[in-house]
Design an enzyme around this catalytic site. Structure first.
Site, PDB file in Angstrom:
ATOM      1  CG  HIS A   1      89.968  38.128 140.586  1.00 15.94           C
ATOM      2  ND1 HIS A   1      91.013  38.691 141.267  1.00 15.94           N
ATOM      3  CD2 HIS A   1      90.511  37.465 139.529  1.00 15.94           C
ATOM      4  CE1 HIS A   1      92.145  38.379 140.649  1.00 15.94           C
ATOM      5  NE2 HIS A   1      91.858  37.635 139.599  1.00 15.94           N
TER       6      HIS A   1
ATOM      7  CG  HIS B   1     123.687  19.639 138.632  1.00 15.99           C
ATOM      8  ND1 HIS B   1     122.773  18.937 139.393  1.00 15.99           N
ATOM      9  CD2 HIS B   1     124.112  20.671 139.405  1.00 15.99           C
ATOM     10  CE1 HIS B   1     122.676  19.514 140.591  1.00 15.99           C
ATOM     11  NE2 HIS B   1     123.472  20.571 140.615  1.00 15.99           N
TER      12      HIS B   1
END
Length: 659
Positions: A261, A470
């Site tokens: 890989h 938030h």
């Protein structure tokens, strides 16, 4: 399985260029190019519409290597087919400083690289944006001028990444039938077999998202051809073809294992692989017959390209089409912006900058028809849709507003694809806090120098009751840390319009517009033709005599700085207020200009409802910062400003401490 000798040799040319380049660099990923060489050979020789001598042909098929670690697959193809930017010396200097053949494909390094990939999954999402741009251009210019496919090679890792789900879901919903993903289904990841971590049935998964799905033997050219032909017949759906391959194909001892890989095969294994694949040639040597065959592939669509060029010339829309593809804005788009600024300065409009942005967009959408907007399911909060904009829908792509759904990361990456494709200027919205979900794609916007505009609202504790989950605190600093990204935070309606204009004018830099939820007073009460915000920072309110102090602020806190200035004046301290909508743009100005705006000899107070980081250069050792040092809280906005000490009185107190 039937494989012609010529196909096998052409595929082996890819394999051994990859193997030799990785070995010479002593670094890289040979396994994927070896495994996908057959698929790539079929795609380029039998399907892909391109011309190596004119890489920017607008109606070319797009080829995206989402599995960017296998970059030598792409570089080998570009060299073999005759792209001028990729001569043999480039391949011999794979992963070396100053060469186009970077470890992962880098957009802008050379023609033929359609997007920067390497962060897995980004290429798939970019491709969704490209396929969407193609379909939208069809509805504007017709299939005689716009008719191309977007092909992707994706890995197991690409499909593990969460962004692949967002991208697949969006593409399936929109029915992007000219998007074809070739999945390198080799069952191997860095750690070993993919079943160490996943057992997903990718065909069922993509089928559930509305894709046409199939599979084939990734080493059988006829099976690959049949699968791609089948995908072309299902134009109402995007297609996923699972190509069953063997990573490191041909390597006697490393094929099918993670050992091939991400590391060179080694001299002994390369020799054994040459013998196994009957490749009796030295490093980087390609036999003339094979090389000539590949070069013919690079030019075999020349007649098709020339026919397209004639159709464009005869269409009567050549100038308009080329302007859009090149990203040039209409000549007179700025005039309506001046009228907008003049109106609001005169009316002293008090409005949230997110609403000011929407009103600006009402003007821009008419002046710049190629402006394509959207939101991640927050249209009514971000206020990103202009009055005249129409919705893009499955089967109807004539509109210019996209409902991206709750897919912030996918939205950002798709916008990159739209920008890269050409023909449109994309912008999209969500809350500033969710730039965390978008960040990898925002970074790639900057790295690729793409004009993508991020409309990020609810920019501080000023959003109020939704609370600290938030309320952005560290986000301005973290975004400002990204090179080649302009982060704007306008203080009023006039600055908002100017920040939009500046974002559109900077064609090689993405922008973030950080906008307030709460209403802000108009502070620019005298109209100026000049775009002051494009300088990044400027003196909004100067002193009447010698300056004792400079107050610097951005966004909603500029009004607090103005109030503090007025109070300090009553106490005999002369303070100037500098509005700093964009630190990045300010840094681009001359030293002389910056010294005039912020004289080094005067004390400085900075006020911003965010963390102090990114202001240190201006504060020095003696400056004072009024802002956030913790997360926010859930309460009405005005109470939060008092609770966290971002008040006029605290700015005054900070100023008096250092004057």
């Amino acid at each position: 399985m039937s494989t012609s000798p010529l196909h096998q040799d052409m595929a082996n040319a890819i394999r051994f260029l990859a193997v030799d380049a990785v070995q010479k660099a002593n670094s890289g990923h040979p396994g994927m190019p070896m495994g996908m060489a057959d698929v790539a050979t079929v795609l380029f020789t039998r399907f892909l519409n391109f011309n190596a001598s004119n890489p920017a042909w607008p109606d070319r098929d797009r080829f995206i290597l989402s599995a960017g670690h296998g970059s030598m697959l792409l570089y080998a193809l570009l060299y073999l087919t005759g792209y001028e930017d990729f001569g043999l010396e480039e391949l011999k200097n794979f992963r070396q400083l100053g060469y186009r053949t970077a470890g992962h494909p880098e957009y802008g390094h050379g023609a033929g690289i359609e997007t920067t990939t390497g962060p897995l999954g980004q290429g798939i999402a970019n491709a969704v944006g490209m396929a969407l741009a193609e379909r939208m251009l069809v509805d504007r210019f017709g299939s005689e001028l716009v008719n191309h496919n977007t092909y992707v090679i994706a890995s197991d890792g690409c499909l593990m990444e969460g962004i692949s789900h967002e991208a697949a879901s969006l593409a399936g919903r929109l029915g992007l039938g000219k998007l074809i993903v070739l999945f390198d289904d080799n069952g191997i990841s860095i750690d070993g077999s993919t079943d160490l971590a996943v057992n997903d049935d990718q065909l069922m998964r993509f089928g559930a998202c509305g894709w046409d799905v199939s599979f084939c033997d990734g080493h059988d050219p006829d099976a690959i051809t049949q699968a791609i032909n089948g995908a072309h017949e299902n134009q109402g759906k995007p297609s996923l073809i699972a190509c069953k391959t063997m990573i490191g194909f041909g390597s006697p001892n490393k094929a099918g294992t993670a050992a091939s890989h991400g590391a060179p095969l080694g001299d002994d294994e390369i020799m054994a692989t040459r013998e196994a694949l009957n490749w009796a040639y030295s490093a980087f040597e390609i036999p003339e017959k094979v090389f000539s065959a590949w070069r013919r592939v690079g030019s075999m669509k020349r007649a098709k390209m020339e026919s397209w060029q004639k159709r464009l010339h005869d269409s009567g829309r050549k100038d308009e089409f080329e302007r859009l593809i090149l990203g040039e804005l209409p000549k007179d788009w700025q005039s309506s912006m001046q009228d907008f600024k003049r109106k609001h300065s005169a009316e002293k409009t008090k409005v949230a900058t997110r609403k000011a942005s929407q009103e600006t967009l009402d003007v821009l959408a008419e002046a710049i028809p190629e402006l394509v907007g959207g939101s991640a399911d927050l249209t009514g909060s971000n206020l990103t849709k202009a009055k005249t904009q129409k919705i893009v829908k499955p089967g109807d792509f004539a509109g210019n507003y996209i409902h991206y759904g709750v897919r912030e990361h996918g939205m950002a990456a798709a916008m990159n694809g739209i920008a890269l494709h050409g023909g449109f200027v994309p912008y999209g919205g969500t809350f500033l806090i969710f730039t965390d979900y978008c960040r990898p794609a925002i970074r790639l916007s900057a790295l690729m120098q793409q004009r993508v505009i991020y409309v990020m609202t609810h920019d501080s504790i000023g959003l109020g009751e939704d609370g600290p989950t938030h309320q952005p605190v560290e986000h301005l600093a973290s975004l400002r840390a990204i090179p080649n990204l302009n982060v704007y935070r306008p203080c009023d309606v006039v600055e908002t319009a100017e920040c939009w204009a500046s974002s559109l004018e900077t064609s090689s830099t993405p922008s973030v517009l950080s906008l307030s939820r709460q209403g802000l007073p108009c502070l620019r009460k005298e109209h100026t033709e000049e775009n002051l915000s494009s300088k990044g920072g400027y003196v909004l309110a100067e002193t009447e005599d010698k300056r004792d102090l400079t107050l610097i602020a951005s966004g909603s806190e500029v009004a607090i700085a103005i109030e503090a200035r007025d109070q300090l004046k009553t106490e005999g301290i002369s303070a100037a207020v500098v509005s700093m909508p964009c630190l990045d743009k300010f840094e681009e100005q001359s030293q002389d200009y910056r010294d005039k705006v912020i004289p080094l000899e005067t004390p400085i107070v900075v006020v911003e409802a965010a963390i102090e980081q990114s202001w240190g250069k201006y504060l020095g050792r003696n400056g004072k910062f009024v802002g956030m040092s913790t997360f926010g809280a859930s309460a009405p906005a005005n109470e939060l400003y008092i609770h966290f000490g971002i008040t006029t009185q605290n700015v005054v107190n900070a100023a008096k401490d250092i004057v």
